[in-house]
Design a protein around this motif. Structure first.
Motif, PDB file in Angstrom:
ATOM      1  N   GLY A 121      12.669   1.173  -3.931  1.00  0.00           N
ATOM      2  CA  GLY A 121      11.355   0.571  -4.126  1.00  0.00           C
ATOM      3  C   GLY A 121      10.422   1.187  -3.114  1.00  0.00           C
ATOM      4  N   GLN A 122       9.155   1.301  -3.462  1.00  0.00           N
ATOM      5  CA  GLN A 122       8.186   1.708  -2.452  1.00  0.00           C
ATOM      6  C   GLN A 122       7.572   0.450  -1.869  1.00  0.00           C
ATOM      7  OE1 GLN A 122       5.606   4.616  -4.212  1.00  0.00           O
ATOM      8  NE2 GLN A 122       6.996   6.284  -3.690  1.00  0.00           N
ATOM      9  N   LYS A 123       7.482   0.439  -0.551  1.00  0.00           N
ATOM     10  CA  LYS A 123       7.007  -0.760   0.130  1.00  0.00           C
ATOM     11  C   LYS A 123       5.918  -0.411   1.118  1.00  0.00           C
ATOM     12  CE  LYS A 123      10.443  -4.187  -0.283  1.00  0.00           C
ATOM     13  NZ  LYS A 123      11.819  -4.287  -0.527  1.00  0.00           N
ATOM     14  N   ALA A 124       5.255  -1.461   1.592  1.00  0.00           N
ATOM     15  CA  ALA A 124       4.232  -1.273   2.615  1.00  0.00           C
ATOM     16  C   ALA A 124       4.658  -1.995   3.883  1.00  0.00           C
ATOM     17  CB  ALA A 124       2.903  -1.830   2.125  1.00  0.00           C
ATOM     18  N   ILE A 125       4.295  -1.407   5.016  1.00  0.00           N
ATOM     19  CA  ILE A 125       4.531  -2.056   6.302  1.00  0.00           C
ATOM     20  C   ILE A 125       3.158  -2.258   6.949  1.00  0.00           C
ATOM     21  CG2 ILE A 125       4.895   0.154   7.489  1.00  0.00           C
ATOM     22  CD1 ILE A 125       6.923  -1.186   9.280  1.00  0.00           C
ATOM     23  N   VAL A 126       2.985  -3.410   7.608  1.00  0.00           N
ATOM     24  CA  VAL A 126       1.700  -3.681   8.259  1.00  0.00           C
ATOM     25  C   VAL A 126       1.951  -4.229   9.660  1.00  0.00           C
ATOM     26  CG1 VAL A 126       0.440  -4.185   6.134  1.00  0.00           C
ATOM     27  CG2 VAL A 126       1.616  -6.028   7.333  1.00  0.00           C
ATOM     28  N   LYS A 141      -8.705  -2.381   2.354  1.00  0.00           N
ATOM     29  CA  LYS A 141      -8.240  -1.966   3.673  1.00  0.00           C
ATOM     30  C   LYS A 141      -7.794  -0.504   3.644  1.00  0.00           C
ATOM     31  CE  LYS A 141      -8.671  -5.976   5.693  1.00  0.00           C
ATOM     32  NZ  LYS A 141      -7.974  -7.073   5.098  1.00  0.00           N
ATOM     33  N   LYS A 142      -7.697   0.070   4.847  1.00  0.00           N
ATOM     34  CA  LYS A 142      -7.260   1.451   4.941  1.00  0.00           C
ATOM     35  C   LYS A 142      -5.732   1.502   4.948  1.00  0.00           C
ATOM     36  CE  LYS A 142      -9.968   4.124   7.684  1.00  0.00           C
ATOM     37  NZ  LYS A 142     -10.259   4.889   8.912  1.00  0.00           N
ATOM     38  N   LYS A 157      -2.432   2.282  -7.764  1.00  0.00           N
ATOM     39  CA  LYS A 157      -2.191   1.490  -8.960  1.00  0.00           C
ATOM     40  C   LYS A 157      -2.026   0.013  -8.573  1.00  0.00           C
ATOM     41  CE  LYS A 157       0.343   3.926 -11.898  1.00  0.00           C
ATOM     42  NZ  LYS A 157       1.690   4.389 -12.275  1.00  0.00           N
ATOM     43  N   ALA A 158      -1.275  -0.230  -7.486  1.00  0.00           N
ATOM     44  CA  ALA A 158      -0.988  -1.606  -7.088  1.00  0.00           C
ATOM     45  C   ALA A 158      -2.228  -2.288  -6.508  1.00  0.00           C
ATOM     46  CB  ALA A 158       0.155  -1.629  -6.079  1.00  0.00           C
ATOM     47  N   VAL A 159      -3.003  -1.532  -5.708  1.00  0.00           N
ATOM     48  CA  VAL A 159      -4.196  -2.099  -5.057  1.00  0.00           C
ATOM     49  C   VAL A 159      -5.347  -1.106  -5.233  1.00  0.00           C
ATOM     50  CG1 VAL A 159      -5.063  -3.167  -2.954  1.00  0.00           C
ATOM     51  CG2 VAL A 159      -2.607  -2.972  -3.297  1.00  0.00           C
ATOM     52  N   PRO A 160      -6.040  -1.173  -6.378  1.00  0.00           N
ATOM     53  CA  PRO A 160      -7.030  -0.136  -6.699  1.00  0.00           C
ATOM     54  C   PRO A 160      -8.148   0.002  -5.649  1.00  0.00           C
ATOM     55  CG  PRO A 160      -6.582  -1.500  -8.611  1.00  0.00           C
ATOM     56  CD  PRO A 160      -5.891  -2.150  -7.461  1.00  0.00           C
ATOM     57  N   THR A 161      -8.453  -1.061  -4.916  1.00  0.00           N
ATOM     58  CA  THR A 161      -9.582  -0.964  -3.985  1.00  0.00           C
ATOM     59  C   THR A 161      -9.161  -0.517  -2.584  1.00  0.00           C
ATOM     60  OG1 THR A 161      -9.348  -3.287  -3.431  1.00  0.00           O
ATOM     61  CG2 THR A 161     -10.935  -2.736  -5.169  1.00  0.00           C
ATOM     62  N   ALA A 162      -7.865  -0.294  -2.374  1.00  0.00           N
ATOM     63  CA  ALA A 162      -7.434   0.151  -1.041  1.00  0.00           C
ATOM     64  C   ALA A 162      -7.995   1.538  -0.759  1.00  0.00           C
ATOM     65  CB  ALA A 162      -5.912   0.177  -0.968  1.00  0.00           C
ATOM     66  N   GLU A 163      -8.347   1.764   0.509  1.00  0.00           N
ATOM     67  CA  GLU A 163      -8.830   3.094   0.896  1.00  0.00           C
ATOM     68  C   GLU A 163      -7.622   3.874   1.412  1.00  0.00           C
ATOM     69  OE1 GLU A 163     -11.550   5.185   4.263  1.00  0.00           O
ATOM     70  OE2 GLU A 163     -11.759   3.029   3.984  1.00  0.00           O
ATOM     71  N   GLY A 180      -3.258   2.285  14.899  1.00  0.00           N
ATOM     72  CA  GLY A 180      -4.203   1.328  14.338  1.00  0.00           C
ATOM     73  C   GLY A 180      -5.287   1.964  13.486  1.00  0.00           C
ATOM     74  N   LYS A 181      -5.025   3.177  12.982  1.00  0.00           N
ATOM     75  CA  LYS A 181      -6.041   3.859  12.177  1.00  0.00           C
ATOM     76  C   LYS A 181      -5.998   3.422  10.718  1.00  0.00           C
ATOM     77  CE  LYS A 181      -6.774   7.632  15.248  1.00  0.00           C
ATOM     78  NZ  LYS A 181      -5.853   8.338  16.129  1.00  0.00           N
ATOM     79  N   GLY A 182      -5.172   2.466  10.425  1.00  0.00           N
ATOM     80  CA  GLY A 182      -5.113   1.890   9.099  1.00  0.00           C
ATOM     81  C   GLY A 182      -4.314   0.613   9.247  1.00  0.00           C
TER      82      GLY A 182
END
Lengths: 275, 231
Positions: A121-126, A141-142, A157-163, A180-182
């Motif tokens: 799966g592709q995932k995001a880390i924050v 968000k960036k 595709k998952a978050v169309p407005t993400a930069e 912290g650049k994103g």
């Protein structure tokens, strides 16, 4: 980038001069006595350089070695850039590509794929202090990721407005996150957990978001129409599955005792179809 | 598969991406040029200053910048320098377009070092007697420069400065490495989305060539319109 450009130039010249079909690739491989495989070499634990031996090792390398053994030739690994994978294969500079290659519908028009060799799966880390707890909150968000793969189209595709800001290597993108650049960083789960593990005590400041952005079926890339070669690759994979060797290779690189720490193997080498 | 798919370049999402990249490249060019010119003039004057420490300062600037590749500057101004800022400013900066700002700073400082040398050569091309004449009329160093030497020197300097602008234009492509979505970046994106390598890089090449030729044309026009006055 350079490899990328060279590949582009070569692709261009070949398109213009109209290179036509040649003899069976499997016969060529047997004749020259080696199987040339394009790998990333920077994608631990799929393919990476062992710091002690300076050799490229990893999950995909073990699979490639089994294929070469089955054909009865020597495996030769060639490092290529993410974006150069498909052009290099199309141009015949490599016989196979085992480089974290996602099997998707768009690419089926360009090349053939072996049985699925890995599902991730592709995932995001924050960062924890960003307050983000699920994927939709990344809107506006960036988000940082690697260039040339499927990570970028998937996050869009998952978050169309993400930069989305992309980098040449996942290390650079991950460093940008640390600085912290994103607010988020996106990658295949296996690679992401690997980067996460490297954070050490800093880990407490980060959260891996549970939701998958997508499910990726990775496979070995084969030049279009080389049915002889594809048959031998798929047969090797089926045999590895049957003998239990596939399971062993998975545990060796991704199992509970590795930095990736996968508890179970949720896929089998059985199909070259994707949804 | 058609040999060359023009439709990709003329309309649609990929066309929009490439055009957006071109516009951003032009913005990078304009912003860095506007920033580089005054810095270059100051550095050139530092290097010609009668005060020794100021001359050393100018020398140190030019040599330390010219002898390090632009790629290294770019990575430094993105990954390195901003980290030294206080936390508050850093967060404010990172929330915005830090990629583009870093690229502009790197490009401007880099180009300024080369332009400073061109301006200095231009000033040195003006015979010393002009400067002495200015001083004899009672002007100080700055006034002599401003009223007598610079107006002549800048005219000599414009053609090499246009040539530096040409380099600056091509150098904007290096901003790709820090994730600035300029022309090369977008060409790469279109390539990885479509595998139409030839079309996307053909667009980028044609765009670079067109703007470069326009800049060269400007230099030629200037040369004819304002020939260097024989002194």
């Amino acid at each position: 980038m350079r490899l990328n450009l060279i590949a582009a130039a070569l692709a261009a010249s070949a398109l213009l001069t109209g290179v036509t079909a040649h003899a069976d690739q499997l016969a060529d491989i047997k004749k020259k006595g080696e199987l040339v495989v394009g790998v990333l070499g920077t994608d631990e634990p799929a393919t990476f350089i062992d710091p002690k031996t300076r050799q490229i090792v990893g999950y995909e390398v073990d699979l490639v070695n089994a294929i070469a053994k089955k054909i009865g030739v020597k495996p030769v690994l060639k490092q290529i850039a993410v974006a150069a994978r498909i052009p290099e294969l199309q141009q015949g500079h490599v016989d196979l590509v085992a480089a974290g290659l996602t099997h998707n519908k768009e690419r089926e028009a360009q090349i053939d794929f072996s049985l699925t060799t890995f599902v991730t799966g592709q995932k995001a880390i924050v960062k924890k202090d960003s307050g983000i707890t699920d994927v939709p909150q990344l809107a506006g968000k960036k988000v940082l990721t690697i260039r040339g793969g499927t990570q970028e189209p998937n996050i869009r595709k998952a978050v169309p407005t993400a930069e989305v800001v992309t980098f040449d290597t996942s290390q650079q993108a991950f460093q940008a996150l640390q600085q912290g650049k994103g607010v988020g960083y996106v990658d295949d789960e296996a690679a992401l957990l690997r980067s996460y593990a490297k954070l050490g005590p800093q880990k407490a400041k980060y959260v891996v978001l549970k939701q998958n952005l997508s499910t990726e079926a990775l496979a070995i890339g084969i030049k279009k129409g080389e049915s002889g070669l594809k048959a031998v690759v798929d047969d090797t994979l089926r045999e590895l599955e049957k003998s239990g060797e596939a399971q062993k290779i998975f545990v060796k690189w991704y199992g509970p005792n590795t930095a990736s720490g996968f508890q179970t193997r949720d896929f089998k080498f059985e199909s070259d179809k994707i949804d | 598969m058609p040999l060359f798919d023009y439709s990709l370049l003329l309309t649609g999402q990929y066309h929009d991406m490439l055009v957006a990249g071109l516009l951003l490249s032009l913005q990078l060019l304009a912003a860095s040029l506007l920033l580089a010119l005054p810095i270059a003039l100051v550095v050139a004057l530092l290097r010609l200053s009668p005060v020794a420490p100021l001359r050393w300062l100018g020398f140190a600037y030019v040599e330390s910048i010219r002898n390090i590749p632009l790629l290294a500057h770019m990575l430094f101004w993105y990954f390195g320098a901003p980290e030294l800022l206080p936390e508050g400013i850093k967060q404010w900066l990172y929330a915005g377009h830090i990629e583009a700002y870093s690229a502009i700073i790197a490009l401007a400082l880099y180009t300024a070092a080369f332009m400073a040398e061109d301006i200095r050569s231009g000033i040195r091309a003006i015979p010393a007697v002009q400067f002495e004449a200015g001083r004899a009329l009672g002007f100080g160093f700055m006034d002599t420069m401003r009223r007598v030497v610079l107006p002549q020197a800048l005219r000599v300097t414009v053609p090499p400065l246009i040539s530096q602008t040409l380099s600056l234009w091509k150098n904007t492509s290096i901003a790709t490495v820090i994730g600035v979505a300029e022309l090369m970046y977008q060409a790469g994106q279109v390539e990885s989305a479509t595998f139409r390598s030839f079309e996307s890089f053909a667009f980028a090449s044609a765009a670079y060539l067109t703007v470069s030729l326009a800049i060269t044309g400007l230099a030629t026009w200037y040369h004819h319109r304002f020939p260097v006055r024989t002194i």
